[in-house]
Design a protein around this motif. Structure first.
Motif, PDB file in Angstrom:
ATOM      1  N   ILE A   1     -38.835  -9.584  86.776  1.00  7.40           N
ATOM      2  CA  ILE A   1     -39.922  -9.952  87.689  1.00  7.40           C
ATOM      3  C   ILE A   1     -39.364 -10.338  89.049  1.00  7.40           C
ATOM      4  N   GLY A   2     -38.131 -10.817  89.052  1.00  8.10           N
ATOM      5  CA  GLY A   2     -37.514 -11.247  90.295  1.00  8.10           C
ATOM      6  C   GLY A   2     -37.237 -10.129  91.269  1.00  8.10           C
ATOM      7  N   ASN A   3     -37.337  -8.871  90.812  1.00 12.09           N
ATOM      8  CA  ASN A   3     -37.107  -7.722  91.705  1.00 12.09           C
ATOM      9  C   ASN A   3     -38.300  -7.448  92.612  1.00 12.09           C
ATOM     10  N   LEU A   4     -39.434  -8.086  92.331  1.00 11.63           N
ATOM     11  CA  LEU A   4     -40.668  -7.786  93.072  1.00 11.63           C
ATOM     12  C   LEU A   4     -40.712  -8.603  94.365  1.00 11.63           C
ATOM     13  N   THR A   5     -39.809  -8.308  95.254  1.00 12.34           N
ATOM     14  CA  THR A   5     -39.645  -9.116  96.460  1.00 12.34           C
ATOM     15  C   THR A   5     -40.749  -8.918  97.495  1.00 12.34           C
ATOM     16  N   CYS A   6     -41.628  -7.929  97.281  1.00 15.67           N
ATOM     17  CA  CYS A   6     -42.782  -7.746  98.173  1.00 15.67           C
ATOM     18  C   CYS A   6     -44.021  -8.463  97.650  1.00 15.67           C
ATOM     19  N   LEU A   7     -43.942  -9.027  96.447  1.00 14.05           N
ATOM     20  CA  LEU A   7     -45.103  -9.641  95.806  1.00 14.05           C
ATOM     21  C   LEU A   7     -45.576 -10.850  96.608  1.00 14.05           C
ATOM     22  N   THR A   8     -46.885 -10.868  96.940  1.00 10.93           N
ATOM     23  CA  THR A   8     -47.468 -11.998  97.658  1.00 10.93           C
ATOM     24  C   THR A   8     -48.404 -12.814  96.776  1.00 10.93           C
ATOM     25  N   PHE A   9     -48.929 -12.224  95.692  1.00 13.47           N
ATOM     26  CA  PHE A   9     -49.901 -12.903  94.826  1.00 13.47           C
ATOM     27  C   PHE A   9     -49.525 -12.652  93.373  1.00 13.47           C
ATOM     28  N   LEU A  10     -49.345 -13.743  92.610  1.00 15.60           N
ATOM     29  CA  LEU A  10     -49.038 -13.646  91.184  1.00 15.60           C
ATOM     30  C   LEU A  10     -49.923 -14.622  90.427  1.00 15.60           C
ATOM     31  N   ALA A  11     -50.728 -14.110  89.501  1.00 13.00           N
ATOM     32  CA  ALA A  11     -51.600 -14.946  88.677  1.00 13.00           C
ATOM     33  C   ALA A  11     -51.302 -14.682  87.209  1.00 13.00           C
ATOM     34  N   ILE A  12     -50.850 -15.718  86.503  1.00 12.08           N
ATOM     35  CA  ILE A  12     -50.601 -15.598  85.064  1.00 12.08           C
ATOM     36  C   ILE A  12     -51.293 -16.748  84.334  1.00 12.08           C
ATOM     37  N   SER A  13     -52.458 -17.150  84.829  1.00  8.18           N
ATOM     38  CA  SER A  13     -53.200 -18.238  84.212  1.00  8.18           C
ATOM     39  C   SER A  13     -53.661 -17.865  82.811  1.00  8.18           C
ATOM     40  N   ASN A  14     -53.658 -18.858  81.916  1.00  5.28           N
ATOM     41  CA  ASN A  14     -54.162 -18.693  80.545  1.00  5.28           C
ATOM     42  C   ASN A  14     -53.484 -17.540  79.822  1.00  5.28           C
ATOM     43  N   CYS A  15     -52.168 -17.512  79.893  1.00  2.00           N
ATOM     44  CA  CYS A  15     -51.386 -16.448  79.257  1.00  2.00           C
ATOM     45  C   CYS A  15     -50.468 -16.981  78.150  1.00  2.00           C
ATOM     46  N   ASN A  16     -50.607 -18.275  77.811  1.00  2.00           N
ATOM     47  CA  ASN A  16     -49.784 -18.875  76.758  1.00  2.00           C
ATOM     48  C   ASN A  16     -48.300 -18.845  77.103  1.00  2.00           C
ATOM     49  N   VAL A  17     -47.984 -18.830  78.373  1.00  8.25           N
ATOM     50  CA  VAL A  17     -46.589 -18.800  78.817  1.00  8.25           C
ATOM     51  C   VAL A  17     -45.956 -20.182  78.620  1.00  8.25           C
TER      52      VAL A  17
END
Length: 429
Positions: free
Chosen positions: A128-144
């Protein structure tokens, strides 16, 4: 082809080699034909809520794809070939029952928007760390339960939404996200925040409701652009003094509702005194930053401290400014005690009221104050607001009105003039 009740796509769709947009939202497809991979010019593919349970590896042939919407399907997983979509900018997979992300997702080097809310991921791949252009990440309610340290490599991230997961803290690398503006992590069982959170120099909104936090690291005092901080229903017993310094620079909203354990240890009074003392501190009036003239604090509490010299039952109050001899008024602190007006209705409804200031019978300021409704019907709520009033002179009359209440009943209101030096805040009641 949106909402057309289509249950099967002909393999002939692969002959539409010039197709750039394909909207299949709301059909009942279950799957796509392998020939979909022939659509190498396709840029936008919307197949949300299509009852799709399987994506063939041919999806990786859509090399021109920039937007892929898979919301509301039952996919469980993505094919490894997803990594071929190097032009993909937006991937939406809300509520897809996905339990695993392939490491190849790290090859989506153009990705800016990744929405994985309400899946069953448990963890994210290190890639996931390769996504250096990512501006928005939502992982709510994913049991992480674990965030890899590689998340700190998402150097373009401005919005990170982690609500409803189950991790005790954040990796130290979170401090690398110097462009992050919004960080939401409500109900995550977090009991500790690393000091590196103070390196989030662009952070404007920090929402930590419903965690097990007893305090915050002192480094939060470095968040000079923080506008809103919400820690409702946490286990707070102490707030670092650095928070009060922020009230003079950037902090406009501080939510501390539902901290019952903290209230038992005089937390509420300590909060109010610390805030008032900070308002008195001339360093708040730095010539570069100026004074934030509309800072507010929300608490669950029903008693006004007696060092608010002006108090009344009801929703209006008049303050007569005394003669000013070698004194300067910095601010006016207003305290409002209220509760939901309809106790038999749902307690998650929102409430609103207007707070108006009239100086010598002329309306000068008006603010819309909202309550998000948590516990609104069950317990008294306190709203404390600081407003710059440096223009006041001896003999002026300030009238305070709480008007246009919606789902809110005002019980008490109080005010305190805050001078350059004012030590009358030692009593707790």
């Amino acid at each position: 082809m949106e909402n057309c009740n289509v249950s099967c796509l002909s393999s002939d769709i692969g002959n539409l080699i010039s197709l750039t947009h394909l909207d299949l939202n709301g059909n009942n497809l279950c799957t796509l034909p392998d020939s979909i991979g022939n659509l190498t010019r396709l840029q936008i593919l919307n197949m949300a809520y299509c009852n799709v349970s399987y994506l063939s590896s041919e999806i990786g042939n859509l090399i021109s794809l920039t937007d892929l919407d898979l919301r509301g399907n039952d996919l469980c997983a993505l094919p490894d070939s997803i990594g071929n979509l190097t032009r993909l900018q937006s991937l939406k997979m809300v509520g897809c029952n996905v339990s695993h992300l392939p490491s190849e997702i790290g090859s989506l080097i153009s990705l800016r928007d990744l929405n994985l809310v309400e899946n069953n991921l448990r963890s994210l791949p290190d890639s996931i760390g390769n996504l250096t252009c990512l501006t928005f990440l939502a992982i709510s309610n994913c049991n992480v339960s674990y965030l890899p340290s590689e998340i700190g490599s998402l150097i373009s991230l401005t919005g990170l939404f982690l609500d409803g997961n189950n991790f005790c803290t954040l990796p130290d690398s979170i401090g690398n996200l110097t462009r992050l503006v919004c960080l939401h992590m409500t109900n995550c069982n977090v009991s500790y925040l690393p000091s590196e959170i103070g390196s989030l120099i662009s952070l404007a909104n920090l929402v930590l409701d419903g965690n097990n936090l007893c305090t915050l690291p002192d480094s939060v005092g470095k968040l000079y652009r923080l506008i809103g901080l919400s820690m409702n229903n946490c286990n707070l017993s102490h707030m670092p003094s650095a928070i009060w310094r922020l009230m003079g620079l950037s902090l406009e909203y501080l939510y501390l509702k539902g901290c019952h354990k903290s209230a038992e240890s005089n937390f509420v009074y300590n909060v109010m005194k610390a805030a008032i003392w900070q308002v008195q501190d001339y360093r708040m009036f730095h010539p570069i930053h100026g004074f934030v003239n509309h800072s507010s604090i929300h608490l669950t509490w029903g008693e006004v401290p007696r060092w608010f010299e002006y108090q009344t039952e009801g929703s209006s109050l008049s303050v007569k400014v005394p003669p000013l001899v070698n004194q300067k008024i910095w601010s006016l602190a207003v305290c409002v005690i209220y509760i939901g007006s309809n106790s038999n209705e749902k307690c998650n409804q929102k409430g609103f009221f207007f707070l108006e200031y009239h100086i010598n019978k002329v309306q000068r300021r008006s603010y819309l104050i909202g309550d998000r409704g948590d516990g609104l019907c069950r317990e008294d709520q306190m709203f404390l607001k600081f407003t710059s009033m440096s223009e006041l002179e001896g003999g002026d009359e300030v009238e305070i009105f709480i008007t246009k209440c919606w789902h809110i009943q005002v019980k008490k209101c109080a005010a305190k003039l805050i001078f350059e030096v004012d030590e009358d805040t030692d009593d707790e009641a």
